[in-house]
Design a protein around this motif. Sequence first.
Motif, PDB file in Angstrom:
ATOM      1  N   GLY A 133      23.107  54.700  -0.041  1.00 57.40           N
ATOM      2  CA  GLY A 133      21.716  54.988   0.345  1.00 57.40           C
ATOM      3  C   GLY A 133      21.448  54.588   1.790  1.00 57.40           C
ATOM      4  N   ALA A 134      21.903  53.396   2.166  1.00 62.26           N
ATOM      5  CA  ALA A 134      21.680  52.917   3.541  1.00 62.26           C
ATOM      6  C   ALA A 134      22.456  53.778   4.534  1.00 62.26           C
ATOM      7  N   LEU A 135      23.680  54.125   4.164  1.00 64.72           N
ATOM      8  CA  LEU A 135      24.485  54.965   5.058  1.00 64.72           C
ATOM      9  C   LEU A 135      23.841  56.346   5.222  1.00 64.72           C
ATOM     10  N   ALA A 136      23.324  56.888   4.111  1.00 69.24           N
ATOM     11  CA  ALA A 136      22.688  58.214   4.170  1.00 69.24           C
ATOM     12  C   ALA A 136      21.470  58.175   5.086  1.00 69.24           C
ATOM     13  N   GLN A 137      20.662  57.144   4.918  1.00 66.94           N
ATOM     14  CA  GLN A 137      19.461  56.990   5.743  1.00 66.94           C
ATOM     15  C   GLN A 137      19.829  56.879   7.216  1.00 66.94           C
ATOM     16  N   GLN A 138      20.842  56.063   7.494  1.00 62.21           N
ATOM     17  CA  GLN A 138      21.283  55.844   8.870  1.00 62.21           C
ATOM     18  C   GLN A 138      21.892  57.124   9.457  1.00 62.21           C
ATOM     19  N   SER A 139      22.693  57.820   8.655  1.00 53.84           N
ATOM     20  CA  SER A 139      23.314  59.071   9.126  1.00 53.84           C
ATOM     21  C   SER A 139      22.241  60.100   9.432  1.00 53.84           C
ATOM     22  N   LEU A 140      21.256  60.201   8.549  1.00 53.29           N
ATOM     23  CA  LEU A 140      20.169  61.172   8.752  1.00 53.29           C
ATOM     24  C   LEU A 140      19.410  60.838  10.036  1.00 53.29           C
ATOM     25  N   GLY A 141      19.115  59.560  10.236  1.00 51.75           N
ATOM     26  CA  GLY A 141      18.395  59.150  11.446  1.00 51.75           C
ATOM     27  C   GLY A 141      19.171  59.504  12.704  1.00 51.75           C
ATOM     28  N   ARG A 142      20.457  59.214  12.673  1.00 55.60           N
ATOM     29  CA  ARG A 142      21.291  59.511  13.851  1.00 55.60           C
ATOM     30  C   ARG A 142      21.396  61.012  14.081  1.00 55.60           C
ATOM     31  N   LEU A 143      21.513  61.767  12.996  1.00 58.50           N
ATOM     32  CA  LEU A 143      21.610  63.223  13.148  1.00 58.50           C
ATOM     33  C   LEU A 143      20.314  63.805  13.693  1.00 58.50           C
ATOM     34  N   ARG A 144      19.190  63.273  13.246  1.00 56.77           N
ATOM     35  CA  ARG A 144      17.909  63.796  13.737  1.00 56.77           C
ATOM     36  C   ARG A 144      17.759  63.481  15.235  1.00 56.77           C
ATOM     37  N   THR A 145      18.179  62.287  15.638  1.00 55.36           N
ATOM     38  CA  THR A 145      18.135  61.936  17.064  1.00 55.36           C
ATOM     39  C   THR A 145      19.047  62.878  17.846  1.00 55.36           C
ATOM     40  N   HIS A 146      20.218  63.139  17.270  1.00 58.29           N
ATOM     41  CA  HIS A 146      21.157  64.024  17.955  1.00 58.29           C
ATOM     42  C   HIS A 146      20.635  65.458  17.996  1.00 58.29           C
TER      43      HIS A 146
END
Length: 243
Positions: free
Chosen positions: A131-144
Amino acid sequence: VRNFPPIVLRYFDCRGRAQFIRHYLACRELAHVDERVALSPGFEAWQAMRGDRGRAGTFHKLPVLHWGERLVSETLVINAFLHRASGDEELLSEAENLRHAMLVSSLVSDVMTPIATLIWADLAFRGVDVGALAQQSLGRLRTHFASLDRTFEEWDWRRTAQMRPLMLIDCLLWEEIDVVQHVFGEHLRLHEFATLARLYHESPGRAVFEKLLAAQPASVTGRGLAGEDEALAKIRELLAVQS
Ligand SMILES: N[C@@H](CCC(=O)N[C@@H](CS)C(=O)NCC(=O)O)C(=O)O
């Protein structure tokens, strides 16, 4: 029309690192064999082939591209090779080629790779907090995605892309946006990235891409359709709890 040697693209029966190349070969109508190594929990088909350097390539990993007698390994190198060998490179200026190369590198390292890492995470990293990894990955992808969106806008990409044939970067961009939406669903909010959303929806290759995916439905990773659907359902469930 150029005369190309026999072309074989070998990859697992999933989208992963090679679907954009399949899209490209199909859109540009380059005669080729789309050789798909069957997936199974024990990867038996791959195990049988893995030691054969003539098929598994220099590093015993896929994708591999055969271009006549040439064997090319490594996704980024296959991309650069095809871009040149197809004649696309010479249709662009040096500055444009540099932009294409930067975008390909960025989409492969900062979108394709983290998505695969996330989908495999529960198996690859024992005890990981998915869950934490998914949240973090999504955040990074949105920034990217915000950076990509701005870049395409500044580079007047929609207009300039109309003046050339469909190229590898167009296939890769569509494929990665499609995969990210498939993984994150409504959590991505693609409409907030106006230029990316238009490039995705209005891509001249879209009909061919969608037809190819519908004809041979495939998982993003080597987990296979059933295993991956289960992993994705879990990821979305964990994201929904946190949002
Ligand atoms: N650096 C390579 C990585 C290729 C790679 O890791 N391929 C995976 C599938 S996506 C593979 O062949 N795995 C099987 C194995 O390592 O035995 C590239 O970019 O093409």
